[in-house]
Design a protein around this motif. Structure first.
Motif, PDB file in Angstrom:
ATOM      1  N   ILE A   1      30.570  37.191  28.783  1.00 21.38           N
ATOM      2  CA  ILE A   1      29.940  38.029  27.744  1.00 21.38           C
ATOM      3  C   ILE A   1      28.491  37.571  27.530  1.00 21.38           C
ATOM      4  N   GLN A   2      28.289  36.251  27.446  1.00 22.03           N
ATOM      5  CA  GLN A   2      26.934  35.728  27.217  1.00 22.03           C
ATOM      6  C   GLN A   2      26.009  36.036  28.393  1.00 22.03           C
ATOM      7  N   ASP A   3      26.589  36.119  29.594  1.00 17.09           N
ATOM      8  CA  ASP A   3      25.790  36.420  30.782  1.00 17.09           C
ATOM      9  C   ASP A   3      25.562  37.922  30.975  1.00 17.09           C
ATOM     10  N   GLY A   4      25.973  38.720  29.998  1.00 17.50           N
ATOM     11  CA  GLY A   4      25.734  40.166  30.112  1.00 17.50           C
ATOM     12  C   GLY A   4      26.777  40.894  30.941  1.00 17.50           C
ATOM     13  N   GLU A   5      27.934  40.258  31.134  1.00 16.36           N
ATOM     14  CA  GLU A   5      29.014  40.897  31.882  1.00 16.36           C
ATOM     15  C   GLU A   5      30.025  41.538  30.913  1.00 16.36           C
ATOM     16  N   ILE A   6      31.049  42.184  31.453  1.00 23.42           N
ATOM     17  CA  ILE A   6      32.058  42.827  30.610  1.00 23.42           C
ATOM     18  C   ILE A   6      33.445  42.212  30.857  1.00 23.42           C
ATOM     19  N   VAL A   7      34.256  42.152  29.806  1.00 31.00           N
ATOM     20  CA  VAL A   7      35.570  41.512  29.880  1.00 31.00           C
ATOM     21  C   VAL A   7      36.574  42.364  29.097  1.00 31.00           C
ATOM     22  N   ALA A   8      37.770  42.558  29.663  1.00 30.10           N
ATOM     23  CA  ALA A   8      38.838  43.245  28.919  1.00 30.10           C
ATOM     24  C   ALA A   8      39.674  42.206  28.177  1.00 30.10           C
ATOM     25  N   PHE A   9      40.027  42.529  26.948  1.00 28.37           N
ATOM     26  CA  PHE A   9      40.762  41.563  26.109  1.00 28.37           C
ATOM     27  C   PHE A   9      41.707  42.317  25.166  1.00 28.37           C
ATOM     28  N   PRO A  10      42.784  41.648  24.728  1.00 27.32           N
ATOM     29  CA  PRO A  10      43.713  42.323  23.823  1.00 27.32           C
ATOM     30  C   PRO A  10      43.199  42.342  22.384  1.00 27.32           C
TER      31      PRO A  10
ATOM     32  N   ARG B   1      36.544  47.142  39.087  1.00 28.34           N
ATOM     33  CA  ARG B   1      35.384  47.664  38.326  1.00 28.34           C
ATOM     34  C   ARG B   1      34.915  46.688  37.264  1.00 28.34           C
ATOM     35  N   ILE B   2      35.759  45.695  36.934  1.00 30.14           N
ATOM     36  CA  ILE B   2      35.386  44.696  35.916  1.00 30.14           C
ATOM     37  C   ILE B   2      35.756  43.300  36.427  1.00 30.14           C
ATOM     38  N   PRO B   3      35.038  42.262  35.976  1.00 29.74           N
ATOM     39  CA  PRO B   3      35.294  40.932  36.540  1.00 29.74           C
ATOM     40  C   PRO B   3      36.523  40.220  35.952  1.00 29.74           C
ATOM     41  N   MET B   4      36.898  40.518  34.708  1.00 25.81           N
ATOM     42  CA  MET B   4      37.967  39.717  34.101  1.00 25.81           C
ATOM     43  C   MET B   4      38.793  40.500  33.082  1.00 25.81           C
ATOM     44  N   ILE B   5      40.107  40.195  33.091  1.00 26.25           N
ATOM     45  CA  ILE B   5      41.015  40.712  32.057  1.00 26.25           C
ATOM     46  C   ILE B   5      41.720  39.521  31.439  1.00 26.25           C
ATOM     47  N   LEU B   6      41.683  39.410  30.129  1.00 32.03           N
ATOM     48  CA  LEU B   6      42.493  38.402  29.439  1.00 32.03           C
ATOM     49  C   LEU B   6      43.844  39.044  29.147  1.00 32.03           C
ATOM     50  N   ASP B   7      44.900  38.465  29.681  1.00 33.03           N
ATOM     51  CA  ASP B   7      46.240  39.035  29.520  1.00 33.03           C
ATOM     52  C   ASP B   7      46.973  38.328  28.383  1.00 33.03           C
ATOM     53  N   GLY B   8      47.015  38.971  27.231  1.00 32.80           N
ATOM     54  CA  GLY B   8      47.703  38.404  26.070  1.00 32.80           C
ATOM     55  C   GLY B   8      48.984  39.168  25.749  1.00 32.80           C
ATOM     56  N   GLY B   9      49.543  39.842  26.751  1.00 35.38           N
ATOM     57  CA  GLY B   9      50.791  40.583  26.530  1.00 35.38           C
ATOM     58  C   GLY B   9      50.556  41.929  25.862  1.00 35.38           C
ATOM     59  N   ALA B  10      51.646  42.571  25.449  1.00 34.78           N
ATOM     60  CA  ALA B  10      51.554  43.907  24.848  1.00 34.78           C
ATOM     61  C   ALA B  10      50.909  43.839  23.464  1.00 34.78           C
ATOM     62  N   THR B  11      50.165  44.883  23.118  1.00 31.00           N
ATOM     63  CA  THR B  11      49.514  44.898  21.806  1.00 31.00           C
ATOM     64  C   THR B  11      50.517  45.317  20.714  1.00 31.00           C
TER      65      THR B  11
ATOM     66  N   MET C   1      34.125  44.381  43.662  1.00 32.68           N
ATOM     67  CA  MET C   1      34.240  43.282  42.692  1.00 32.68           C
ATOM     68  C   MET C   1      35.708  42.859  42.552  1.00 32.68           C
ATOM     69  N   ASN C   2      35.906  41.547  42.499  1.00 36.61           N
ATOM     70  CA  ASN C   2      37.257  41.020  42.326  1.00 36.61           C
ATOM     71  C   ASN C   2      37.566  40.925  40.826  1.00 36.61           C
ATOM     72  N   THR C   3      38.708  41.489  40.413  1.00 44.89           N
ATOM     73  CA  THR C   3      39.068  41.415  38.994  1.00 44.89           C
ATOM     74  C   THR C   3      40.044  40.261  38.771  1.00 44.89           C
ATOM     75  N   VAL C   4      39.618  39.285  37.992  1.00 45.39           N
ATOM     76  CA  VAL C   4      40.467  38.123  37.701  1.00 45.39           C
ATOM     77  C   VAL C   4      41.278  38.400  36.454  1.00 45.39           C
ATOM     78  N   MET C   5      42.609  38.173  36.552  1.00 45.61           N
ATOM     79  CA  MET C   5      43.441  38.342  35.358  1.00 45.61           C
ATOM     80  C   MET C   5      43.886  36.959  34.906  1.00 45.61           C
ATOM     81  N   LEU C   6      43.555  36.598  33.658  1.00 51.23           N
ATOM     82  CA  LEU C   6      43.918  35.277  33.141  1.00 51.23           C
ATOM     83  C   LEU C   6      44.920  35.420  32.003  1.00 51.23           C
ATOM     84  N   LYS C   7      46.045  34.730  32.121  1.00 50.00           N
ATOM     85  CA  LYS C   7      47.030  34.747  31.033  1.00 50.00           C
ATOM     86  C   LYS C   7      46.490  33.930  29.869  1.00 50.00           C
TER      87      LYS C   7
END
Ligand code: TXA
Ligand code: MG
Length: 345
Positions: free
Chosen positions: A25-34, A167-177, A1-7
């Motif tokens: 999320i609505q399609d039953g997938e998983i997303v990483a977010f800050p 392992r996951i399709p998408m990461i939302l990159d919002g910088g350091a927490t 799986m390709n993991t897309v990172m979006l700023k």
């Protein structure tokens, strides 16, 4: 799986970016977010299959329940079957923010999310990206920290990528927490209330609203209750935590470091601004920050543990802290990350 990172702009998240993540999320997938604490790995909290994907991606034990994230108080009514007035009062006071509360669960929440428990842990994060994602998805989002199970929680999108690329399709990159350490988990259904996991909101912060608050004994020393029984937050190298008063911490660590150094082991010292210069420069030293700014130490802790991994040390020697409030939270995580604790009085 390709993991897309979006700023994404952490303060004013771009709606079209958020919508792409919400669609997953609505399609039953998983997303990483800050979030304001650490990065989360989110799925529709009511979708069994979606939540199972979280467990698979993280390698998380099936019996460790996941926190449900909401954006509105109306959503609390969706996920909790009962909202005792005392708990509502605390929620109104601290939400949005780094506090997780335990409720009786409703049928809307998947049993996979709660690992079969009839209670659900709920939190309303304050991070604009997290809130925007929950709102655009139109559903509560189940999200544990977005790390491989047992690894330090991610405080940047790069940490998430290091653990979960492919392992996951998408990461939302919002910088350091902001806090860099996971939310405080409190069970207010018992009297006195119990802190199941110390976090940015401390026992002292809760006292004006809750009066006496107990620290769960297992969160103080060795973890065993739900989610507490697993190795947590651990760097790859063994970490020896030295607990003692400030001056003698250096006196204890120095000879240990010299011993490992003479054995040819790459030894990393996790120290503070106040002690950094007291260790030989030939050694690998990372300062967590100043002891006078403990929230900064909390914020830096996981990133520093990961940095030690990158430096490929064989051993980590870490300075312990005394004190209450956020120091208790820092020590909770350091103890869980440690393979051995050395007491030095
Ligand atoms: O700050 C946070 O809490 C982050 C961000 C992403 O919100 N999330 C997080 O999730 O740290 P996780 O899964 O790494 O830790 C959740 C903790 C675990 O210790 C789990 O056992 C506990 O919350 N927990 C979840 N549901 C529970 C429940 N119904 N009763 C008791 N503890 C629960
Ligand atoms: Mg976690």
């Amino acid at each position: 799986m390709n993991t897309v990172m979006l700023k994404v702009d952490p303060l004013n998240p771009e709606q079209n970016t958020i919508n792409k993540a919400a669609k997953l999320i609505q399609d039953g997938e998983i997303v990483a977010f800050p979030t304001e604490t650490v990065y989360g790995l989110g799925a529709d909290a009511g979708n069994d299959r979606a939540v199972r994907r979280i467990f698979e991606a993280k390698g998380r034990p099936q019996d460790n329940p996941i926190i449900v994230h909401i954006a509105t108080f109306d959503q609390l009514k969706e996920v909790a079957s009962e909202i005792p007035s005392k708990v509502a009062e605390i929620a109104y006071f601290y939400w949005p923010g780094p506090l997780t509360l335990i409720f009786k669960k409703s049928d809307r929440v998947s049993d996979v999310t709660t690992a079969g428990s009839n209670t659900v842990a709920v939190r309303m994060p304050s991070h604009p990206v997290a809130l925007a994602l929950i709102n655009a998805s139109h559903r509560p989002i189940a999200a544990p920290s977005a790390n491989l199970s047992g690894r330090p929680s991610p405080t940047t999108a790069q940490h998430v990528l290091a653990d979960l690329a492919g392992r996951i399709p998408m990461i939302l990159d919002g910088g350091a927490t902001v806090y860099g350490i996971e939310s405080t988990v409190v069970d207010v259904s018992v009297e006195p209330a119990v802190i199941l996991r110390p976090g940015p909101i401390t026992r002292e912060d809760l006292a004006p609203l809750l009066g006496e608050v107990n620290m769960h004994s297992k969160s103080v020393d060795r973890p065993v209750a739900p989610g507490m029984k697993y190795t947590h937050y651990a760097p790859k190298a063994p970490l020896i935590l030295v607990e003692s008063k400030r001056n003698s911490v250096v006196d204890k660590i120095k000879p240990l470091a010299e011993m490992y150094y003479s054995q040819g082991k790459r030894t990393g010292i996790l120290c503070t601004d106040e002690t950094f210069d007291k260790y030989p420069d030939a050694m690998i030293k990372i300062s967590l920050g100043s002891r006078f700014y403990p929230y900064t130490i909390a914020k830096n802790l996981y990133a520093c543990l990961r940095r030690m991994d990158e430096l490929e040390v064989d051993m980590i020697l870490a300075e312990g802290f005394t004190g209450d409030g956020i120091f208790e939270t820092i020590m909770n995580r350091l103890r869980k990350a440690s393979s051995r604790i050395v007491l030095n009085s």
